[in-house]
Scaffold this motif. Sequence first.
Motif, PDB file in Angstrom:
ATOM      1  N   PRO A  71       0.818  -1.228   0.000  1.00 35.60           N
ATOM      2  CA  PRO A  71       0.000   0.000   0.000  1.00 35.60           C
ATOM      3  C   PRO A  71       0.846   1.269   0.000  1.00 35.60           C
ATOM      4  O   PRO A  71       0.441   2.281  -0.578  1.00 35.60           O
ATOM      5  N   LEU A  72       2.020   1.218   0.637  1.00 28.37           N
ATOM      6  CA  LEU A  72       2.890   2.401   0.633  1.00 28.37           C
ATOM      7  C   LEU A  72       3.383   2.700  -0.785  1.00 28.37           C
ATOM      8  O   LEU A  72       3.415   3.861  -1.212  1.00 28.37           O
ATOM      9  N   ALA A  73       3.738   1.640  -1.518  1.00 28.99           N
ATOM     10  CA  ALA A  73       4.194   1.827  -2.902  1.00 28.99           C
ATOM     11  C   ALA A  73       3.100   2.486  -3.738  1.00 28.99           C
ATOM     12  O   ALA A  73       3.356   3.420  -4.499  1.00 28.99           O
ATOM     13  N   LEU A  74       1.865   2.001  -3.567  1.00 29.65           N
ATOM     14  CA  LEU A  74       0.733   2.612  -4.299  1.00 29.65           C
ATOM     15  C   LEU A  74       0.560   4.078  -3.918  1.00 29.65           C
ATOM     16  O   LEU A  74       0.358   4.927  -4.764  1.00 29.65           O
ATOM     17  N   ARG A  75       0.650   4.339  -2.621  1.00 27.49           N
ATOM     18  CA  ARG A  75       0.462   5.702  -2.091  1.00 27.49           C
ATOM     19  C   ARG A  75       1.519   6.652  -2.665  1.00 27.49           C
ATOM     20  O   ARG A  75       1.230   7.798  -2.968  1.00 27.49           O
ATOM     21  N   LEU A  76       2.760   6.146  -2.803  1.00 29.52           N
ATOM     22  CA  LEU A  76       3.849   6.988  -3.318  1.00 29.52           C
ATOM     23  C   LEU A  76       3.982   6.876  -4.844  1.00 29.52           C
ATOM     24  O   LEU A  76       4.885   7.469  -5.428  1.00 29.52           O
ATOM     25  N   GLU A  77       3.100   6.070  -5.448  1.00 26.81           N
ATOM     26  CA  GLU A  77       3.129   5.829  -6.903  1.00 26.81           C
ATOM     27  C   GLU A  77       4.488   5.312  -7.352  1.00 26.81           C
ATOM     28  O   GLU A  77       5.095   5.809  -8.303  1.00 26.81           O
ATOM     29  N   LEU A  78       4.968   4.312  -6.596  1.00 31.90           N
ATOM     30  CA  LEU A  78       6.266   3.694  -6.889  1.00 31.90           C
ATOM     31  C   LEU A  78       6.082   2.198  -7.113  1.00 31.90           C
ATOM     32  O   LEU A  78       5.109   1.609  -6.635  1.00 31.90           O
TER      33      LEU A  78
END
Length: 176
Positions: A71-78
């Motif tokens: 979810p962090l990757a999605l949030r940071l668009e990474l």
Amino acid sequence: MSNSAAVDPRDFIRDVADFPKPGIVFKDITPLLADPRAFQATIDRLAEGLGGLGIDAIVGPEARGFLFAAPLALRLELPFVPIRKPGKLPSKTFSHEYQLEYGSDRLEIHQDALSEGSNVAVVDDVLATGGTVRACCDLITKVGAKVAACGFAIELSFLNGREILKPHRIVSVITY
Ligand code: AMP
């Protein structure tokens, strides 16, 4: 301001005594995962701590690391890149063996998962002794990428896991 700012993720961690063995106080994250505002607040705080560091990808170790890293990757668009136990990744892998208190363990990453010289953040649920994320950092170096920071939902500071992760920057949402 999002609704999640009003909740304290610490209030959603449950202590379970003597799990998985006598003497261990297990930090159970399932109440946090079950509360969308607390879960969102945790991801938001990781994003605040790790954003702006020029990170190209978020790497997370199996299994509970996936719950925060993806979810962090999605949030940071990474991009999200998984590190897994042996034999789980289908394509060509690099492998790294590391020592546990008794015996050893092994983690794997796809050889083409990260580009040479890219900056990555490793994200896991709990920083305890630091052995798991240290092994992830070594694996990332083996692939030719660089560790820009390590992020955790929970840090058990009395186990001093920061020491073996030096000199990496550490971001933790909840510290005990
Ligand atoms: P480490 O000793 O830092 O390599 O910890 C490895 C993993 O074990 C962490 O990422 C957690 O998933 C888990 N872990 C270790 N100690 C605890 C604890 N007290 N409560 C919950 N999970 C733990």
